[in-house]
Design a protein around this motif. Structure first.
Motif, short mmCIF file in Angstrom:
data_model
loop_
_atom_site.label_atom_id
_atom_site.label_comp_id
_atom_site.label_asym_id
_atom_site.label_seq_id
_atom_site.Cartn_x
_atom_site.Cartn_y
_atom_site.Cartn_z
N MET A 179 128.15 -50.87 30.56
CA MET A 179 127.42 -50.28 31.69
C MET A 179 126.06 -50.95 31.81
SD MET A 179 126.46 -46.29 32.38
CE MET A 179 125.59 -45.81 33.86
N ASN A 180 125.66 -51.27 33.01
CA ASN A 180 124.38 -51.92 33.23
C ASN A 180 123.24 -50.96 32.92
OD1 ASN A 180 125.66 -54.26 34.09
ND2 ASN A 180 125.66 -53.61 36.24
N TYR A 181 122.13 -51.55 32.40
CA TYR A 181 120.95 -50.75 32.06
C TYR A 181 120.22 -50.35 33.34
CZ TYR A 181 116.29 -49.58 30.38
OH TYR A 181 115.10 -48.96 30.14
N GLN A 182 119.81 -49.11 33.41
CA GLN A 182 119.07 -48.61 34.55
C GLN A 182 117.63 -48.36 34.12
OE1 GLN A 182 120.53 -44.95 36.23
NE2 GLN A 182 119.74 -45.42 38.27
N VAL A 183 116.70 -48.90 34.87
CA VAL A 183 115.28 -48.80 34.50
C VAL A 183 114.84 -47.35 34.52
CG1 VAL A 183 114.80 -51.13 35.34
CG2 VAL A 183 114.54 -49.17 36.88
N LEU A 184 113.77 -47.08 33.77
CA LEU A 184 113.30 -45.71 33.64
C LEU A 184 112.83 -45.14 34.97
CD1 LEU A 184 111.27 -45.97 30.29
CD2 LEU A 184 113.59 -45.09 30.62
N ALA A 185 112.24 -45.97 35.83
CA ALA A 185 111.72 -45.47 37.10
C ALA A 185 112.83 -44.93 37.99
CB ALA A 185 110.95 -46.58 37.82
N ARG A 186 114.06 -45.47 37.88
CA ARG A 186 115.18 -44.98 38.67
C ARG A 186 115.98 -43.92 37.93
NH1 ARG A 186 118.77 -49.71 40.99
NH2 ARG A 186 119.70 -47.85 41.96
N LYS A 187 116.08 -44.07 36.62
CA LYS A 187 116.87 -43.12 35.85
C LYS A 187 116.21 -41.75 35.82
CE LYS A 187 118.90 -42.47 31.25
NZ LYS A 187 119.07 -43.07 29.91
N TRP A 188 114.89 -41.73 35.74
CA TRP A 188 114.16 -40.48 35.63
C TRP A 188 113.48 -40.09 36.94
CZ3 TRP A 188 114.68 -37.24 31.63
CH2 TRP A 188 115.24 -37.77 30.46
N ARG A 189 114.04 -40.52 38.06
CA ARG A 189 113.53 -40.05 39.35
C ARG A 189 113.88 -38.57 39.50
NH1 ARG A 189 112.48 -42.40 44.49
NH2 ARG A 189 113.15 -44.45 43.74
N PRO A 190 112.91 -37.72 39.86
CA PRO A 190 113.19 -36.27 39.97
C PRO A 190 114.31 -35.98 40.97
CG PRO A 190 110.82 -36.67 39.98
CD PRO A 190 111.49 -38.02 40.08
N GLN A 191 115.19 -35.04 40.60
CA GLN A 191 116.31 -34.67 41.44
C GLN A 191 116.08 -33.35 42.19
OE1 GLN A 191 118.78 -36.87 41.76
NE2 GLN A 191 117.70 -38.17 40.28
N ASN A 192 115.04 -32.62 41.84
CA ASN A 192 114.71 -31.39 42.55
C ASN A 192 113.21 -31.18 42.45
OD1 ASN A 192 114.26 -29.99 39.95
ND2 ASN A 192 116.51 -30.11 39.79
N PHE A 193 112.72 -30.19 43.16
CA PHE A 193 111.28 -29.95 43.20
C PHE A 193 110.74 -29.51 41.84
CE2 PHE A 193 112.14 -29.13 47.85
CZ PHE A 193 111.50 -30.27 48.29
N ALA A 194 111.54 -28.90 41.01
CA ALA A 194 111.07 -28.43 39.70
C ALA A 194 110.77 -29.59 38.76
CB ALA A 194 112.11 -27.50 39.07
#
Length: 724
Positions: A1-16
């Motif tokens: 599986m290709n590595y996903q950078v932290l800026a995209r992997k940990w992009r918030p998915q909800n307002f919380a």
């Protein structure tokens, strides 16, 4: 599986999951929960603060299959497709690449159609300020009254470029830059979830370098992880960001504050061996001084600095606040002047030496040394020895004794006024002065009481410096008055000479000295009296103990090249020799391409070569004052006879090296004495004169100027006219 950078992997998915931006999250959440939605939203802020992220979460909240709310489920196909960027009813448009009006019209043609799957068709236009003027005009009507199933989400980093008509049709939210504490806390959480080791100091440096952007912080963290082999260490982050060890900067500042010259230069050598950026070094020094100044006002501020909190608190409690402010201004000015220095090392050395020179403790020591070495402060025993070693007549010896007595009384009065001034500057409850009072006869010169030293007083360095500067100016004034010849029969009583007034403290040293030197006029000497001259006492080598700078003009030795004395040149004659170089080239006001002629390099090839060579100082003056003739590798310069002092080995070597590097060939430089023509300096002088005459002609012919002269009898100051 290709590595996903932290800026995209940990992009918030909800307002919380959003960090910061509570004011935006609260407003949007309330609008979603109460179904009070606007048709157009504008998100503004710097890069990496969450504009696009909030727009995507907003789109999920609108089209979630579980119902519209501020908490989308994130599990339904609609939420997952939005997270993956392939939801058909979410149109993400990059306005930076689609700026034409045709692209906007094509986009608006599909606005009238209802969404395919979701409840709303969302248009997310990123970097909307890049649209053209016609695109904005085409968007106006639809943005004002869109169909009920359409929502516009606009994002930009430069809202000032948006037309007011666009801003008035949108609900605007300004996203704030994130604080260092928010960024470092989020980085710590992400690295903990990733199972990576890190140092809190390293995260503080990353948060500082991110400058309010979470995306920049995550990108730098990715780089630090790769460089640290799976760990985020302070040493790796410092080296990666091009920073320097803060302990070294602290040691450098400590050496400056303590006046340790050798240790300061040693610390600078250690930093130079690491190929440090000198501008960055001054920036780190400024940041450290800023932290110290803040800690002096609010001590709790040092707790925010996790790397050197204890050292900053120690400096803040032991160094006067005014000294920190002075060092900050010196470092700030030194950073501005750094590009103009000969090289970076010399520029930062001069900045640090300036800090040492204005160190209050070092300045007090210098003032004490100068005060002790003034002729008026010479002990009576030394004066008596010098008097015995001179062969004077009885009348001259009596005059010398009277002068010495008067000077001693003046010194006594200056000490008293300095002590009174010092007592007025500092309250008695904050200053303890231990002085021994000694009573002596007015004419007693064998035993002089030892005056209390102001340097040893435990008062503030600033008030001590002010007192000693006032004392130093008073001693200087008395020395100048004493150096004037006196008439033995016209000696005034000692009580009249015992009232000298100290110069005002606000007046600079050099201004006071210059004014006093101009205002003191020697009294005319009687024909029968001879001027009193002090015979210098020869030392062991046979030379005079009086330094050359302490001699009067008449006592300086004459300088001549041969037995015939060279007549002394007047300064105006020397300037005429420098400027009087013939210029036989045509100097137009404008070039053929319409460019204004302001510099000699526009007309003269040799002037252009000098600018390209990058030489400066006396080397540049040697080139500017000479005419050049080049033949193969021989470069022959002709220098006027009056400026032969510019022709030295150092200047020739530097100029030859610069020309060789510029022409990409070895150059043999030869400087001859002669009468040059069309030197760069003379050409520039002619250009300046031509431009000045043209400026004066324009001003004199101006109708407004003539109106003021006629109606109000205004006078035009010719020297105030400057060409532009």
């Amino acid at each position: 599986m290709n590595y996903q950078v932290l800026a995209r992997k940990w992009r918030p998915q909800n307002f919380a999951q959003l960090v910061g931006q509570e004011h935006v999250v609260t407003a949007i959440s309330n609008a979603l929960d109460n179904n009070r939605l606007h048709h157009a939203y504008l998100f503004t802020g710097t890069r990496g603060v969450g504009k696009t992220t909030i727009a995507r979460i907003f789109s999920k909240s609108l089209n979630c299959e579980q119902g519209m709310s501020s908490t989308p489920c994130g599990q339904c196909p609609t939420c997952q497709e939005i997270d993956q960027g392939r939801f058909i009813d979410l149109l993400e448009i990059d306005a930076a690449s689609r700026t034409k009006v045709e692209d906007t019209r094509e986009l608006l043609d599909n606005v009238q159609y209802k969404p395919t799957r979701g409840q709303y068709k969302v248009y997310l236009i990123d970097e909307v300020h890049m649209l053209s003027k016609h695109s904005f005009n085409a968007l106006l009507k639809t943005l004002e009254e869109p169909p009920p199933h359409v929502k516009f989400l606009l994002a930009t980093t430069d809202p000032q470029k948006l037309p007011v008509t666009i801003l008035s049709r949108c609900l605007q939210f300004n996203l704030k830059a994130m604080s260092r504490e928010q960024i470092s806390g989020q980085l710590g959480y992400i690295l903990g979830e990733e199972g990576l080791k890190f140092e809190p100091e390293a995260l503080a440096q990353l948060a500082r370098a991110a400058n309010g952007s979470m995306r920049d912080a995550l990108s730098l963290t990715d780089q630090a992880i790769a460089q640290g082999n799976g760990q985020v260490n302070l040493a790796v982050v410092t080296d990666m960001l091009g920073l320097m060890d803060k302990n070294q900067v602290l040691k450098l500042l400590k050496a400056i504050l303590e006046g340790q010259n050798q240790q300061m230069l040693q610390q600078l050598d250690d930093l130079a061996s690491q190929s440090v950026d000198y501008s960055q070094l001054l920036a780190e020094l400024l940041s450290l001084l800023h932290q110290v100044a803040l800690t002096q006002m609010v001590p709790e501020v040092c707790k925010l600095e996790t790397i050197a909190a204890r050292a900053i608190y120690h400096l803040a409690s032991s160094v006067p606040a005014e000294q920190i402010q002075l060092l900050y201004q010196i470092a700030l000015q030194g950073r501005k002047d750094l590009p103009y220095a000969m090289d970076g090392r010399s520029g930062i050395e001069m900045t640090l030496l300036r800090m040492l020179a204005f160190n209050p403790q070092r300045q007090l020591s210098s003032a004490q040394f100068i005060a002790q070495n003034q002729p008026v402060a010479q002990p009576p025993a030394a004066a008596a020895a010098a008097e015995q070693s001179t062969d004077f007549s009885g009348q001259e010896a009596e005059s010398t004794a009277i002068d010495q007595q008067q000077l001693n009384q003046q010194q006594e009065h200056i000490w008293q006024q300095a002590e009174q001034f010092h007592s007025r500057q500092e309250p008695t409850d904050n200053l303890t002065i231990e002085a021994e009072t000694v009573e002596s006869a007015p004419n007693e010169t064998e035993h002089e009481p030892e005056r209390p030293s102001l340097i040893e007083q435990p008062s503030s360095p600033l008030s001590q410096t002010e007192s000693l500067l006032a004392l130093r100016r008073g001693l200087r004034q008395n020395q100048q008055e004493a150096s004037q010849p006196k008439k033995p029969e016209a000696v005034e009583p000692a009580v009249e000479l015992n009232q000298p007034e100290l110069p005002p403290l606000a007046e600079p040293d050099f201004v006071a000295d210059h004014t006093d030197a101009q205002s003191i006029e020697p009294e005319p000497e009687p024909e029968s009296a001879e001027p009193l001259q002090t015979t210098p006492v020869p030392n062991e080598s046979g030379n005079s103990e009086i330094p050359p700078w302490a001699l009067s003009v008449n006592q300086l030795p004459a300088i001549a090249e041969d037995e015939t004395q060279t007549p002394e040149l007047d300064m105006q004659d020397l300037l005429n020799q420098v400027v009087d170089v013939p210029v036989n080239i045509d100097i137009p006001t404008f070039l053929d391409d319409g460019q204004k002629v302001t510099q000699a390099k526009q007309l003269d090839n040799w002037s252009d070569i000098i600018e390209q060579s990058g030489v400066g100082g006396l080397t540049k003056q040697l080139a500017l004052q000479s005419s050049m003739h080049k033949q193969d590798s021989l470069c022959q310069l002709t220098l006027p006879e009056a400026l032969q002092h510019l022709n030295n080995d150092t200047a020739r070597i530097q100029l030859q090296s610069a020309l060789s590097e510029l022409w990409q060939q070895p150059v043999e430089l030869q400087v001859d004495k002669g009468e040059p023509e069309n030197t760069p300096f003379a050409i520039q002088q002619s250009i300046n004169k031509m431009r000045q005459q043209y400026a004066q002609q324009v001003i004199n012919s101006d109708t407004n100027i003539q109106f003021f002269q006629q109606q109000f009898d205004a006078q035009l100051v010719e020297n105030s006219i400057e060409p532009r």
